[in-house]
Design a protein around this motif. Sequence first.
Motif, mmCIF file in Angstrom:
data_model
loop_
_atom_site.group_PDB
_atom_site.id
_atom_site.type_symbol
_atom_site.label_atom_id
_atom_site.label_comp_id
_atom_site.label_asym_id
_atom_site.label_seq_id
_atom_site.Cartn_x
_atom_site.Cartn_y
_atom_site.Cartn_z
ATOM 1 N N THR A 84 -8.155 6.489 8.323
ATOM 2 C CA THR A 84 -8.625 5.599 9.394
ATOM 3 C C THR A 84 -10.141 5.412 9.320
ATOM 4 O O THR A 84 -10.638 4.285 9.412
ATOM 5 C CB THR A 84 -8.238 6.172 10.773
ATOM 6 N N LEU A 85 -10.880 6.517 9.130
ATOM 7 C CA LEU A 85 -12.346 6.438 9.044
ATOM 8 C C LEU A 85 -12.777 5.620 7.830
ATOM 9 O O LEU A 85 -13.710 4.808 7.915
ATOM 10 C CB LEU A 85 -12.933 7.849 8.964
ATOM 11 N N LYS A 86 -12.081 5.838 6.717
ATOM 12 C CA LYS A 86 -12.420 5.090 5.492
ATOM 13 C C LYS A 86 -12.256 3.600 5.710
ATOM 14 O O LYS A 86 -13.123 2.795 5.337
ATOM 15 C CB LYS A 86 -11.524 5.560 4.336
ATOM 16 N N TRP A 87 -11.148 3.215 6.356
ATOM 17 C CA TRP A 87 -10.883 1.793 6.563
ATOM 18 C C TRP A 87 -11.767 1.206 7.657
ATOM 19 O O TRP A 87 -12.118 0.016 7.606
ATOM 20 C CB TRP A 87 -9.405 1.573 6.863
ATOM 21 N N GLU A 88 -12.154 2.010 8.621
ATOM 22 C CA GLU A 88 -13.103 1.519 9.620
ATOM 23 C C GLU A 88 -14.438 1.187 8.966
ATOM 24 O O GLU A 88 -15.034 0.141 9.251
ATOM 25 C CB GLU A 88 -13.301 2.575 10.718
ATOM 26 N N ARG A 89 -14.901 2.080 8.080
ATOM 27 C CA ARG A 89 -16.157 1.813 7.354
ATOM 28 C C ARG A 89 -16.012 0.601 6.439
ATOM 29 O O ARG A 89 -16.922 -0.232 6.349
ATOM 30 C CB ARG A 89 -16.546 3.050 6.529
ATOM 31 N N LYS A 90 -14.872 0.517 5.777
ATOM 32 C CA LYS A 90 -14.645 -0.584 4.844
ATOM 33 C C LYS A 90 -14.613 -1.928 5.568
ATOM 34 O O LYS A 90 -15.234 -2.908 5.130
ATOM 35 C CB LYS A 90 -13.316 -0.351 4.103
#
Length: 322
Positions: free
Chosen positions: A111-117
């Motif tokens: 989730t954090l990775k995709w939020e940053r992306k």
Amino acid sequence: MSIKVPLRKVKKTKTMKTPNNLQDQVSPYDIILGKIELESRHIPDYIAILKAYEKECSGDSRYIEAEMAKHKMEELRGLAWKVEKEKALNMHLKEKVEVEEAYLKEFNDFTLKWERKLRSFEEKVEKSRIDMIRHQKTQLEDALARIEEKYINEMKDTNNKILKLQSEEKKLAKQRKYIEAQKRREYWQLEKENLAKKQKQEMERKKNDVINDFEQRNKKEIELFVSKINDMRLNLEKERKKELEKLQEKFGKIKNDLKSIHKSEKKRIENREKAKRIDLDATGIMGEPDKGANVGTQLPKNTYMAKKKKLLMHRIKRLNQD
């Protein structure tokens, strides 16, 4: 009439050695009569003591005592099975929790990775939008500036024509032809006014044409930009969904594999209960009391299922450590 057979104190054999020298502290009749508080971690030791006592009683034809020792051993074996089963169930629960924690951790990382992306993507989109608007504005300003420059050049040509008429007016005045000079003056003043008005109208018309043309072009460019961004957003969402499905599929397989292994371990323990046979050396009871069963406790260590479970839990622990 019942026969009472007193239990004899037996000499402690030197051949039987148990952990922590338990035989030096506990006698068989203490175990049989329940004079001591039994500890689950010492059940194998109690059974070893009772086995030796049963053998001695049988050899001495003290069959009642041997029967009592045998009965107590069966009771302890039943208790050992319950301890083993409880440890196995506790370990199953712990392993399930570890899998859920690993899944939650990886899902949070996902989730954090995709939020940053997605945040980075939207920032780039906004920068591109601002650059596009700025570029459109610069192009329009340059086009309008060229029209004004052309108008200024045309004004110079007009001024030259007016200067010529003014020069003719001066000559007529010097020749004392005042009426003609006045007419010439009125002519060039009217001509200058008409030409300036005409040129200004032409310039405004050209500017409006350029603005309308740019508005249409810019509108198409913006529509194309929005369509492209929406496609990219859709592709990102598909990519995110695909990764999430792979994550769920991975942990779904891990959970199913672990469930199958737990079922196999539970079935093996239940089968041993039915057969009333407990391999004490294969249980986790001989270990420390707070450690419980571990990988390979309920299954023989070299079996496929035990190896598979060990590999699964190694993967889970590695995920939790990353």
